[in-house]
Enzyme design. Structure first.
Site, mmCIF file in Angstrom:
data_model
loop_
_atom_site.group_PDB
_atom_site.id
_atom_site.type_symbol
_atom_site.label_atom_id
_atom_site.label_comp_id
_atom_site.label_asym_id
_atom_site.label_seq_id
_atom_site.Cartn_x
_atom_site.Cartn_y
_atom_site.Cartn_z
ATOM 1 C CB CYS A 1 -10.158 6.398 -45.176
ATOM 2 S SG CYS A 1 -10.530 7.808 -44.137
ATOM 3 C CG ASP B 1 -8.818 1.489 -45.362
ATOM 4 O OD1 ASP B 1 -9.243 2.505 -44.799
ATOM 5 O OD2 ASP B 1 -7.618 1.262 -45.586
ATOM 6 C CB CYS C 1 -5.783 -2.026 -50.539
ATOM 7 S SG CYS C 1 -4.993 -1.955 -48.934
ATOM 8 C CB CYS D 1 -4.048 -2.476 -43.778
ATOM 9 S SG CYS D 1 -4.099 -1.589 -45.333
#
Lengths: 139, 422
Positions: free
Chosen positions: A37, A39, A64, A107
């Site tokens: 994915c 992350d 990211c 995130c």
């Protein structure tokens, strides 16, 4: 992608990078996300057994800039809080603080999950039940 | 700098000679306009403003003459004749015109088209549209090195196949397909062969005769010319290819593409091709050397890196590399004074990594960790040194931050972990 100054600051100067002894009973480890994915976050907390206050937190993140910033911020926020207080941190608080664009809300969700997973791990190690934690929080 | 030595984007030291920031190393996306080309174009924005279709006065003749010269310059670069060059607004239009125009024209002969999964969206999306109109499209897979297997192509052909469209060189991984072989196969079977040669023309030798190409798309802004102008080569004999027009009105360009010609753009495209004809060989050698220098420097300094795409059949200026255990977008963030492209699509709404990298069999995690370097005419060795040093620095720092890298270093098998996928 245009990021807020806060995201850039956390990316350039990530807080609390590192790892703690996973096997210690005072340490809770949360590993969330998946490499495919894009992350993976690992968040660790060190909890004072007497007060249930999170005395230290460390993280490492593959992801990211927003993912790095979200987890860095999460470690800052949980430090000094009790376990119960830390559980109250929500992803929307992170979104607001870092001014994350909609596509990066993921995130912040991951960071919230990482906090919960770390606390869950600590509770499991210390046989802390939900009610016990809640009682502590009520003090 | 923080206590763990994390990224500092502002360099305190003076830049090396010949390095000006930001550095542009994304020449697959677009190239800067060569000043020589701009100079050639300038008069056609001013005094020489005529419409090339005005046949009854000197303004028109002047424009027509300029267009004819450009047609010859383009034809010469690809081994065609000037009558076989149709001007368009760019390679996307060229691809649309080719695929739709051929499909429509040859529909009675068959409804089957063959292409490959790593084509540009200008081909893939056009094929999807044609599928809705009743055409069958075979999307050939590619091998791990990005090349198609010619045997797969042979097997895909049936008696309804009218068109094969395979790109000359890939825009992401730079691999050059066995075009001559594909063209020969097409000619043996009487199938029209189109190639999107936008990344290849002007960079490596492309010859429509030797390569057996029937229809070819190219664009100005990938070869240091202007944006908004491209061309379609359409073979006139052996075989004569017919294309039904997709834009109507006035019958310009042998009736295949109506619309007043973009004379300054066309002059620029012609000049771009002329320069490529003269300088391509030397430029390809220089870019290959720079590319290999960059590749070796990165490979020597960093572990867990690998190169994507067959390096033998490859564009000179392309290098697509995966920096495993580091996410591509965060890497780009650390090198924000360098323009490169990431195989990770974390910046887009879908968060899906590159379909081209996935077609090579790369896992999503590795695809998320990939960077495309596009070296071009104006890049220097000093720039390559700056870029490689910076990449090495940022990758190392991000790996200090990467739980995956730490786990791998500790000997943990990442594939054995039950990840909580989101």
């Amino acid at each position: 992608m245009a990021y807020s100054d806060k995201v850039i600051d956390h990316y350039n100067n990530p807080r609390n990078v590192g790892q703690m002894d996973k096997s210690s009973s005072e340490v809770g480890t949360g590993l969330v996300g998946a490499p495919e994915c894009g992350d993976v976050m690992r968040l660790q907390i060190k909890v004072n057994p007497e007060t249930q206050v999170i005395e230290d937190a460390k993280f490492k993140t593959f992801g990211c800039g927003s993912a790095i910033a979200s987890s860095s911020l999460a470690t800052e926020w949980v430090k000094g809080k009790t376990v119960a207080e830390a559980l109250a941190i929500s992803n929307t608080d992170i979104v607001k603080e870092l001014a994350l664009p909609p596509v990066k809300i993921h995130c912040s969700v991951l960071a919230e999950d990482a906090i919960r997973a770390a606390i869950g791990d600590w509770k499991k190690k210390n046989n802390v039940t939900e009610t016990a934690a809640a009682t502590t929080a009520a003090h | 700098m923080s206590d763990n030595g994390m990224i500092v984007t502002e360099s305190a030291t003076a830049l090396p000679a010949g390095v000006h920031l930001p550095i542009y190393m994304d020449n697959h996306a677009t190239t800067p306009l060569d000043p020589r080309i701009l100079e050639a174009m300038m008069p056609y924005f001013g005094a020489k403003f005529g419409n090339a279709a005005s046949r009854n006065h000197s303004f028109g003749w002047e424009a027509e003459q300029a267009v004819d010269k450009a047609r010859e310059q383009i034809a010469k670069l690809i081994g065609a004749t000037s009558k076989e060059i149709i001007f368009t607004s760019g390679a996307t239009e060229s691809n649309n015109l080719a695929l739709k125009g051929i499909a429509e024209m040859y529909r009675e002969r068959g409804n089957h088209i063959i292409t490959q999964v790593t084509e540009h969206k200008a081909v893939l999306d056009t094929c999807k549209k044609l599928e809705k109109q009743g055409f069958r499209v075979t999307y050939l897979p590619v091998q791990a090195d990005g090349l198609i297997d010619i045997e797969d192509l042979k097997r895909a052909i049936d008696d309804k196949t009218i068109l094969i469209s395979i790109m000359y060189a890939n825009n992401e991984i730079g691999v050059v397909q066995p075009i001559r072989e594909i063209g020969q196969l097409c000619h043996e079977k009487g199938i029209i062969f189109h190639t999107d040669a936008v990344q290849a023309v002007g960079k490596i030798p492309v010859d429509v005769q030797k390569d057996n190409i029937d229809v070819l798309s190219l664009s100005g802004h990938k070869i240091y010319g202007p944006k908004g102008v491209g061309a379609l080569y359409v073979r006139r004999r052996n075989p004569r290819v017919q294309i039904s027009e997709q834009i109507n009105g006035g019958g310009h360009e042998r009736g295949m593409r109506s619309g007043t010609l973009n004379v300054p753009g066309i002059v620029g495209l012609g000049a771009a091709c002329e320069i490529c004809s003269q300088e391509m060989e030397a430029e390809a050698k220089r870019e290959t050397e720079l590319r290999d220098y960059l590749k070796n420097k990165l490979e020597n300094a960093l572990d867990y890196v690998h190169v994507n795409g067959n390096m033998e059949h490859h564009l000179p200026g392309n290098l697509n590399m995966s920096f495993v255990y580091v996410e591509g977008e965060s890497l780009l963030m650390g090198i924000n004074d360098i323009a490169v492209s990431s195989g990770s699509a974390c910046t887009s709404a879908t968060l899906e990594p590159s379909y081209v990298l996935k077609a090579l069999g790369l896992g999503d995690d590795v695809a998320h960790s990939s960077i495309r370097f596009g070296l071009g005419r104006f890049n220097t060795k000093a720039e390559v040194d700056y870029v490689s040093d910076k990449i090495i620095d940022v990758v190392s720092k991000l790996r200090e931050l990467s739980p995956l890298y730490e786990m791998v270093k500790e000997g943990i098998d990442l594939t054995k972990i039950e990840w909580a996928a989101h």
